[in-house]
Motif scaffolding. Sequence first.
Motif, PDB file in Angstrom:
ATOM      1  N   PHE A  78       0.667  -0.905  -0.188  1.00 52.26           N
ATOM      2  CA  PHE A  78      -0.044   0.081  -0.019  1.00 52.26           C
ATOM      3  C   PHE A  78       0.907   1.403   0.145  1.00 52.26           C
ATOM      4  O   PHE A  78       1.850   1.528   0.879  1.00 52.26           O
ATOM      5  N   GLY A  79       0.658   2.086  -0.862  1.00 50.09           N
ATOM      6  CA  GLY A  79       1.258   3.422  -0.989  1.00 50.09           C
ATOM      7  C   GLY A  79       0.426   4.482  -0.275  1.00 50.09           C
ATOM      8  O   GLY A  79      -0.614   4.627  -0.651  1.00 50.09           O
ATOM      9  N   VAL A  80       0.828   4.812   0.972  1.00 50.61           N
ATOM     10  CA  VAL A  80      -0.162   5.838   1.623  1.00 50.61           C
ATOM     11  C   VAL A  80       0.473   7.173   1.998  1.00 50.61           C
ATOM     12  O   VAL A  80       1.203   7.318   3.100  1.00 50.61           O
ATOM     13  N   PRO A  81       0.476   8.177   1.191  1.00 45.95           N
ATOM     14  CA  PRO A  81       0.879   9.324   1.694  1.00 45.95           C
ATOM     15  C   PRO A  81      -0.035   9.878   2.733  1.00 45.95           C
ATOM     16  O   PRO A  81      -1.206   9.583   3.149  1.00 45.95           O
ATOM     17  N   MET A  82       0.331  10.806   3.669  1.00 43.39           N
ATOM     18  CA  MET A  82      -0.435  11.533   4.768  1.00 43.39           C
ATOM     19  C   MET A  82      -1.063  12.837   4.029  1.00 43.39           C
ATOM     20  O   MET A  82      -0.422  13.694   3.650  1.00 43.39           O
ATOM     21  N   TYR A  83      -2.403  12.865   4.327  1.00 42.57           N
ATOM     22  CA  TYR A  83      -3.062  14.110   3.984  1.00 42.57           C
ATOM     23  C   TYR A  83      -3.700  14.550   5.183  1.00 42.57           C
ATOM     24  O   TYR A  83      -4.860  13.982   5.618  1.00 42.57           O
ATOM     25  N   ASN A  84      -3.464  15.687   5.690  1.00 44.19           N
ATOM     26  CA  ASN A  84      -4.305  16.176   6.699  1.00 44.19           C
ATOM     27  C   ASN A  84      -4.332  15.373   7.762  1.00 44.19           C
ATOM     28  O   ASN A  84      -5.321  15.234   8.482  1.00 44.19           O
ATOM     29  N   PHE A  85      -3.375  15.001   8.241  1.00 43.88           N
ATOM     30  CA  PHE A  85      -3.301  13.904   9.509  1.00 43.88           C
ATOM     31  C   PHE A  85      -3.892  12.407   9.170  1.00 43.88           C
ATOM     32  O   PHE A  85      -4.006  11.537   9.872  1.00 43.88           O
ATOM     33  N   GLY A  86      -4.496  12.263   7.945  1.00 42.15           N
ATOM     34  CA  GLY A  86      -5.097  10.883   7.819  1.00 42.15           C
ATOM     35  C   GLY A  86      -4.856  10.431   6.574  1.00 42.15           C
ATOM     36  O   GLY A  86      -3.851  10.680   5.807  1.00 42.15           O
ATOM     37  N   ILE A  87      -5.343   9.103   6.054  1.00 40.69           N
ATOM     38  CA  ILE A  87      -5.144   8.397   4.880  1.00 40.69           C
ATOM     39  C   ILE A  87      -5.843   9.071   3.923  1.00 40.69           C
ATOM     40  O   ILE A  87      -6.896   9.823   3.988  1.00 40.69           O
ATOM     41  N   PRO A  88      -5.367   8.799   2.484  1.00 37.40           N
ATOM     42  CA  PRO A  88      -6.300   9.605   1.498  1.00 37.40           C
ATOM     43  C   PRO A  88      -7.791   9.171   1.364  1.00 37.40           C
ATOM     44  O   PRO A  88      -7.811   7.936   1.773  1.00 37.40           O
ATOM     45  N   SER A  89      -8.517   9.870   1.142  1.00 36.61           N
ATOM     46  CA  SER A  89      -9.945   9.424   1.148  1.00 36.61           C
ATOM     47  C   SER A  89     -10.201   8.469  -0.057  1.00 36.61           C
ATOM     48  O   SER A  89     -11.152   7.686   0.153  1.00 36.61           O
ATOM     49  N   GLN A  90      -9.374   8.559  -0.842  1.00 41.20           N
ATOM     50  CA  GLN A  90      -9.477   7.342  -1.954  1.00 41.20           C
ATOM     51  C   GLN A  90      -9.166   6.041  -1.524  1.00 41.20           C
ATOM     52  O   GLN A  90      -9.978   5.045  -1.671  1.00 41.20           O
ATOM     53  N   LEU A  91      -8.200   5.979  -0.342  1.00 42.70           N
ATOM     54  CA  LEU A  91      -8.020   4.671   0.102  1.00 42.70           C
ATOM     55  C   LEU A  91      -9.015   4.222   1.047  1.00 42.70           C
ATOM     56  O   LEU A  91      -9.461   3.074   1.022  1.00 42.70           O
ATOM     57  N   LYS A  92      -9.461   5.340   1.777  1.00 46.59           N
ATOM     58  CA  LYS A  92     -10.767   4.896   2.631  1.00 46.59           C
ATOM     59  C   LYS A  92     -12.024   4.138   2.069  1.00 46.59           C
ATOM     60  O   LYS A  92     -12.500   3.314   2.287  1.00 46.59           O
ATOM     61  N   SER A  93     -12.034   4.686   0.852  1.00 44.44           N
ATOM     62  CA  SER A  93     -13.117   4.382   0.082  1.00 44.44           C
ATOM     63  C   SER A  93     -12.853   2.685  -0.496  1.00 44.44           C
ATOM     64  O   SER A  93     -14.032   2.163  -0.449  1.00 44.44           O
ATOM     65  N   MET A  94     -11.611   2.624  -0.533  1.00 44.70           N
ATOM     66  CA  MET A  94     -11.206   1.269  -1.265  1.00 44.70           C
ATOM     67  C   MET A  94     -11.502   0.242   0.235  1.00 44.70           C
ATOM     68  O   MET A  94     -12.205  -0.846   0.170  1.00 44.70           O
ATOM     69  N   LEU A  95     -11.064   0.602   1.260  1.00 43.40           N
ATOM     70  CA  LEU A  95     -10.997  -0.222   2.419  1.00 43.40           C
ATOM     71  C   LEU A  95     -12.253  -0.350   2.951  1.00 43.40           C
ATOM     72  O   LEU A  95     -12.681  -1.497   3.420  1.00 43.40           O
TER      73      LEU A  95
ATOM     74  N   GLY B  71       6.010  15.978   7.276  1.00 42.65           N
ATOM     75  CA  GLY B  71       6.597  16.141   8.555  1.00 42.65           C
ATOM     76  C   GLY B  71       7.124  15.039   9.135  1.00 42.65           C
ATOM     77  O   GLY B  71       7.088  13.871   8.794  1.00 42.65           O
ATOM     78  N   ILE B  72       7.225  15.185  10.468  1.00 42.42           N
ATOM     79  CA  ILE B  72       7.724  13.925  11.342  1.00 42.42           C
ATOM     80  C   ILE B  72       6.657  13.583  12.443  1.00 42.42           C
ATOM     81  O   ILE B  72       6.039  14.248  13.074  1.00 42.42           O
TER      82      ILE B  72
ATOM     83  N   ALA C  75       0.016  12.586  16.462  1.00 44.61           N
ATOM     84  CA  ALA C  75      -0.424  13.187  15.189  1.00 44.61           C
ATOM     85  C   ALA C  75      -0.589  11.905  14.279  1.00 44.61           C
ATOM     86  O   ALA C  75      -1.195  12.178  13.035  1.00 44.61           O
ATOM     87  N   ASP C  76       0.079  10.950  14.273  1.00 41.56           N
ATOM     88  CA  ASP C  76       0.236   9.866  13.431  1.00 41.56           C
ATOM     89  C   ASP C  76      -1.256   9.019  13.537  1.00 41.56           C
ATOM     90  O   ASP C  76      -1.131   7.941  14.515  1.00 41.56           O
ATOM     91  N   SER C  77      -2.339   9.357  13.076  1.00 37.96           N
ATOM     92  CA  SER C  77      -3.395   8.649  12.992  1.00 37.96           C
ATOM     93  C   SER C  77      -3.646   7.541  12.023  1.00 37.96           C
ATOM     94  O   SER C  77      -4.098   6.615  12.053  1.00 37.96           O
ATOM     95  N   GLN C  78      -2.724   7.561  11.271  1.00 38.90           N
ATOM     96  CA  GLN C  78      -2.536   6.380   9.884  1.00 38.90           C
ATOM     97  C   GLN C  78      -2.071   4.966  10.550  1.00 38.90           C
ATOM     98  O   GLN C  78      -2.922   3.885  10.403  1.00 38.90           O
TER      99      GLN C  78
END
Length: 201
Positions: free
Chosen positions: A89-106, A140-141, A147-150
């Motif tokens: 899974f390629g998972v960038p962080m957008y606004n502290f969460g996973i991409p909405s596209q990935l959430k739709s898949m999950l 960021g770090i 702050a890491d919700s992913q």
Amino acid sequence: MKNVLVINSSISGDNGHSNKLSKAFLAELGGNIKLTEIDLSAEPLPHLEMAELAAWMTPAAERTAEQQQLADFSDKLIEQVRSADVIVFGVPMYNFGIPSQLKSMLDRLARAGITFKYTETGPVGLLADKPVIVLATRGGIYQGTTADSQTPFLTSFFNFIGLTQLHFVYAEGLNMGEEAAQQALTAARQQLGHLSDKVAA
């Protein structure tokens, strides 16, 4: 030959750091693989709606053509996950969460009675366990901070459906200067090299 399923979710496409890391991992694995790639940015899934849930709950033999079309999103995805020996899974962080596209898949991967079930002692995942590699790229770090919700979300989700062999590869500080970015990406590629030896065995 290993069946490898790669699911990318960067809205930057091939220019995204997570996409580049997934390609680096595939290069480490070499050519003796059967590859299936899903690009959720190029072909995004719609948000889950009640009509699709209703299609899942309708026996296949009784579905209308429209319901079958809706159910196909989830049915195909689950079959791809079942068939894979390794999932990336390629998972960038957008606004502290996973991409909405990935959430739709999950949302389409969690199917009661198919990928998980509830019992008297709690939920049980129904997918056969296999290595899952999460390429977490962040500007960021965040690793190890609140702050890491992913990481906790993805860990809970994958464990819920039976996938427990999780390997998180972090590339952080990518927007904190060129030197920091290159150091992070180099370290991530080195970790992927070690992982490729494990999953290719």
